[in-house]
Design a protein around this motif. Sequence first.
Motif, PDB file in Angstrom:
ATOM      1  N   LYS A 343      -8.906  29.275  54.830  1.00 21.28           N
ATOM      2  CA  LYS A 343      -8.827  29.007  53.391  1.00 21.28           C
ATOM      3  C   LYS A 343      -8.033  30.055  52.622  1.00 21.28           C
ATOM      4  CE  LYS A 343     -12.927  26.101  52.879  1.00 21.28           C
ATOM      5  NZ  LYS A 343     -12.983  25.716  54.307  1.00 21.28           N
ATOM      6  N   GLU A 344      -6.935  30.503  53.200  1.00 22.00           N
ATOM      7  CA  GLU A 344      -6.042  31.400  52.464  1.00 22.00           C
ATOM      8  C   GLU A 344      -5.260  30.592  51.439  1.00 22.00           C
ATOM      9  OE1 GLU A 344      -4.865  35.001  55.542  1.00 22.00           O
ATOM     10  OE2 GLU A 344      -3.580  33.254  55.405  1.00 22.00           O
ATOM     11  N   ARG A 345      -4.996  31.204  50.305  1.00 20.88           N
ATOM     12  CA  ARG A 345      -4.251  30.513  49.263  1.00 20.88           C
ATOM     13  C   ARG A 345      -2.828  31.073  49.199  1.00 20.88           C
ATOM     14  NH1 ARG A 345      -4.851  30.884  42.815  1.00 20.88           N
ATOM     15  NH2 ARG A 345      -3.329  29.233  42.317  1.00 20.88           N
ATOM     16  N   HIS A 346      -1.880  30.293  49.664  1.00 19.50           N
ATOM     17  CA  HIS A 346      -0.475  30.702  49.600  1.00 19.50           C
ATOM     18  C   HIS A 346       0.143  30.131  48.334  1.00 19.50           C
ATOM     19  CE1 HIS A 346      -1.111  31.862  53.742  1.00 19.50           C
ATOM     20  NE2 HIS A 346       0.102  32.402  53.775  1.00 19.50           N
ATOM     21  N   VAL A 347       0.763  30.993  47.537  1.00 16.16           N
ATOM     22  CA  VAL A 347       1.361  30.518  46.283  1.00 16.16           C
ATOM     23  C   VAL A 347       2.884  30.431  46.355  1.00 16.16           C
ATOM     24  CG1 VAL A 347      -0.550  31.284  44.826  1.00 16.16           C
ATOM     25  CG2 VAL A 347       1.349  32.875  45.319  1.00 16.16           C
ATOM     26  N   PHE A 348       3.474  31.205  47.267  1.00 17.31           N
ATOM     27  CA  PHE A 348       4.935  31.241  47.335  1.00 17.31           C
ATOM     28  C   PHE A 348       5.350  31.583  48.756  1.00 17.31           C
ATOM     29  CE2 PHE A 348       8.834  34.016  46.820  1.00 17.31           C
ATOM     30  CZ  PHE A 348       9.708  32.972  46.589  1.00 17.31           C
ATOM     31  N   ALA A 349       6.375  30.884  49.233  1.00 15.77           N
ATOM     32  CA  ALA A 349       6.927  31.233  50.545  1.00 15.77           C
ATOM     33  C   ALA A 349       8.438  31.066  50.492  1.00 15.77           C
ATOM     34  CB  ALA A 349       6.335  30.365  51.643  1.00 15.77           C
ATOM     35  N   LEU A 350       9.126  32.053  51.024  1.00 14.39           N
ATOM     36  CA  LEU A 350      10.592  32.079  50.999  1.00 14.39           C
ATOM     37  C   LEU A 350      11.092  32.288  52.415  1.00 14.39           C
ATOM     38  CD1 LEU A 350      13.461  32.533  49.750  1.00 14.39           C
ATOM     39  CD2 LEU A 350      12.764  34.902  49.304  1.00 14.39           C
ATOM     40  N   GLU A 351      12.007  31.437  52.849  1.00 11.59           N
ATOM     41  CA  GLU A 351      12.568  31.606  54.191  1.00 11.59           C
ATOM     42  C   GLU A 351      14.077  31.837  54.100  1.00 11.59           C
ATOM     43  OE1 GLU A 351      11.142  28.935  57.139  1.00 11.59           O
ATOM     44  OE2 GLU A 351      12.451  29.741  58.715  1.00 11.59           O
ATOM     45  N   SER A 352      14.567  32.693  54.971  1.00 14.49           N
ATOM     46  CA  SER A 352      16.015  32.867  55.126  1.00 14.49           C
ATOM     47  C   SER A 352      16.363  32.402  56.537  1.00 14.49           C
ATOM     48  CB  SER A 352      16.399  34.341  54.941  1.00 14.49           C
ATOM     49  OG  SER A 352      17.726  34.552  55.390  1.00 14.49           O
ATOM     50  N   ASP A 353      17.024  31.263  56.626  1.00 14.86           N
ATOM     51  CA  ASP A 353      17.403  30.729  57.936  1.00 14.86           C
ATOM     52  C   ASP A 353      18.706  29.935  57.832  1.00 14.86           C
ATOM     53  OD1 ASP A 353      17.433  29.985  60.589  1.00 14.86           O
ATOM     54  OD2 ASP A 353      15.951  28.391  60.373  1.00 14.86           O
ATOM     55  N   ALA A 354      19.648  30.480  57.076  1.00 14.94           N
ATOM     56  CA  ALA A 354      20.947  29.807  56.972  1.00 14.94           C
ATOM     57  C   ALA A 354      22.079  30.808  57.188  1.00 14.94           C
ATOM     58  CB  ALA A 354      21.071  29.109  55.611  1.00 14.94           C
TER      59      ALA A 354
END
Lengths: 459, 459
Positions: A343-354
Amino acid sequence: MKKILTLLLLAALSTFGQSEDESQIKAIYDAALTKGKAYDWLNHLSNQIGGRLSGSVQAQQAVDFTKVQLDSLGLDRVWLQPVLVPKWVRGTPEYAFIETSPGLTNTVPICALGGSVATPPAGIKANVVEVKKIGQLAELGRSNIEGKIVFYNREMDPTLINTFQAYSGCVDQRYSGAAEAAKYGAIGVIVRSMNLRLDDYPHTGSMSYGELPVPERIPAAAISTNGADLLSATLKLNPGMKFYFKQNCKQLEDVESYNVVGEIKGSRFPDEIMVVGGHLDSWDLGDGAHDDGAGCVQSMDVLNLLRITGYRPQRTLRVVLFMNEENGMRGGNKYAAIAKSIKERHVFALESDAGGFSPRGFSFDCSSSNFDRILGWSKLFEPYGVHSFKKGGSGADIGPLKNDEIVLAGLRPDSQRYFDHHHAENDTFEHVNKRELQLGTAAMASLVYLFDKYGIVIE
Amino acid sequence: MKKILTLLLLAALSTFGQSEDESQIKAIYDAALTKGKAYDWLNHLSNQIGGRLSGSVQAQQAVDFTKVQLDSLGLDRVWLQPVLVPKWVRGTPEYAFIETSPGLTNTVPICALGGSVATPPAGIKANVVEVKKIGQLAELGRSNIEGKIVFYNREMDPTLINTFQAYSGCVDQRYSGAAEAAKYGAIGVIVRSMNLRLDDYPHTGSMSYGELPVPERIPAAAISTNGADLLSATLKLNPGMKFYFKQNCKQLEDVESYNVVGEIKGSRFPDEIMVVGGHLDSWDLGDGAHDDGAGCVQSMDVLNLLRITGYRPQRTLRVVLFMNEENGMRGGNKYAAIAKSIKERHVFALESDAGGFSPRGFSFDCSSSNFDRILGWSKLFEPYGVHSFKKGGSGADIGPLKNDEIVLAGLRPDSQRYFDHHHAENDTFEHVNKRELQLGTAAMASLVYLFDKYGIVIE
């Protein structure tokens, strides 16, 4: 009605807040361009470790190396998150030739597609039928395909400015081409490399047999773009020509591997989690420098840069180096499953894969209210030329975190050179420009800073 | 009150006009990305001809080659415009070493600055005084400089996002460093290469002795950034160390060369001339691929692309390949002088001289009314990511055309990698990406199309 996660919004909108943001972002850029560690880390990942296919020794070395580096940053916590990954091995180098008449052959560069079965030990040799689209198989019918090698030769569309669109328009050949051709009795598949350039590098990548029973699976390989043009031209001149190829790749038992996670605990809102990440695994042909060594070292450096600039996040900030994006997505799925289960609350996720190319902006997968707010930040990114903010798409590894609340984002670098190197032997360190890599890191750290400071909008 | 040069403005502002512009620009991009000739021309200029310093055999070969290519495009007129250019020759390769004690030496990579005098045949060896700024010479005074080699070691500022700003902030060392140091009795000058990267390539470039009498002129050379760091570190450890260098470059008599000009006569307003160009000369160390082979082939291709897309300009459109931008600006000055003398009316000039990298936008040197109008076009460039339109600066060769009326413009590509190659041995074809080059051409042709269609605003 909207509730803002933090109380700081008013301050943020004031002139004082704006100028504080400008200063912090400038400090982040200065630090990235003078003290960033991303480039040196990438040098090690690329040149001391190299290609890091899931389950390989190199993948484990990359886990060990990045954990040690994260440990050295003085984060609050660094840990490994076990995840079972598929292990596919290429075996000895593949070999292929075009035979225009017995004894008259031209070798061409090929590589097995990831997940493909091997050819019989002696290889296979057969007539070739060229198609541009999977749909053509039905038109040709079994009588024209059975016992032959199907050659998928649709080119990436050079007129699309965003090369990822051109990739999307072609990649079905690679991913599903073998499963489809097998249904019509083909004995093998050769696919034109997903590359906009004419050169001699075959580009691998994942493929799937779908529900096809094991005995019906046929080997699939990519051919370089020059090789594809030669094969196509030869076939026109001599429809009776034969193609030979041999590969002894193999799917082994799953093995244990890890996502690598580092965390700075939030000072005010520790239960709101922000993720920045890339994938640590890569294909085996090159060194995975752009795909996705760059995204990993940038993500690690985001935490380093915030630390250097004296910024203490109020939300919990995690760097996650996901395992097995290329041929299984096990790491991204596992991370999200654990987050959900505890039950972790993730509010933002950013990926660099380009790729580690000059950054142009970000793409966002989020609510309209959040996107409107993000657009309001674009002025802050204008001085750095990273203000192309678009809706749609983020990153494969963070996708499983999606829910109604979270903001998912992806770094969007200039895409022109990416597919020159993607999944090929020339995805190497010397093709990454230090400043371009650093500017991407700085853009990412700046965006993380803004989300940390202002939180997300809740509908 | 403003008068618009053409009657087409209303049509242009209508939805129909807008959509016609979108279609034409799309056609230009498609043609550039599939049928452009720029890349093949650049291959020839770089790999078959190579460095094209003014007055060299290669410069003449470039004149001949580009004239033949322009002739093949079926333009209305192609001609050579004679211009007398300086001829400076490098002679045999330069040689330099750091001597920490007699017999204990480290060779370092240097190259003579363009326009420098030679050392005496045996070279010069002397103690070194390092400065970061020309202004420090006065502080040090003659007693600390006389008989020594002055080493200018100010780095390009890595925190500036636009690398051309970082270049501007350093280039006085290269251009005026020798003349200034000579005034204090220095016997030679070594300048840190204008390069943001640490590597082993010395970067040449123009320098001037100003009014300094010939006998007082001292030799000046650039040292690679790694060499500069080694020299600086050695000097700190051992202030008594000596530096040796030897170069036998020479200024010869001026020779005749040419601007290469091709023209499509305007169908409606033949007396309104638009210029698109780059400079054909380059430094001698590399192949002048980015600087400015790229700008030349892009400019040539602009006329080719308009032709391919069936667009007949209503204004007269000229491609001008200027000679001698690097060390004299004779071509640009000559072109403008002739235009003035025969009362030609130039309304628009666009130069590409910032490398064949992924284009980000244009800079403009023009009236506010024209700039406002241009900003109105930026939407048309957004789908191509080339919509960063800024006031200030155009190109060196077109600068002499400036008057109250004309709109001058410069293509602005991503600048991050430019100074890795600028004026150095590694300014070669393989560092130019085909798509990036093509996208620059398309952006240029699109801008030319819009100026041709709508003309300029007259105050």
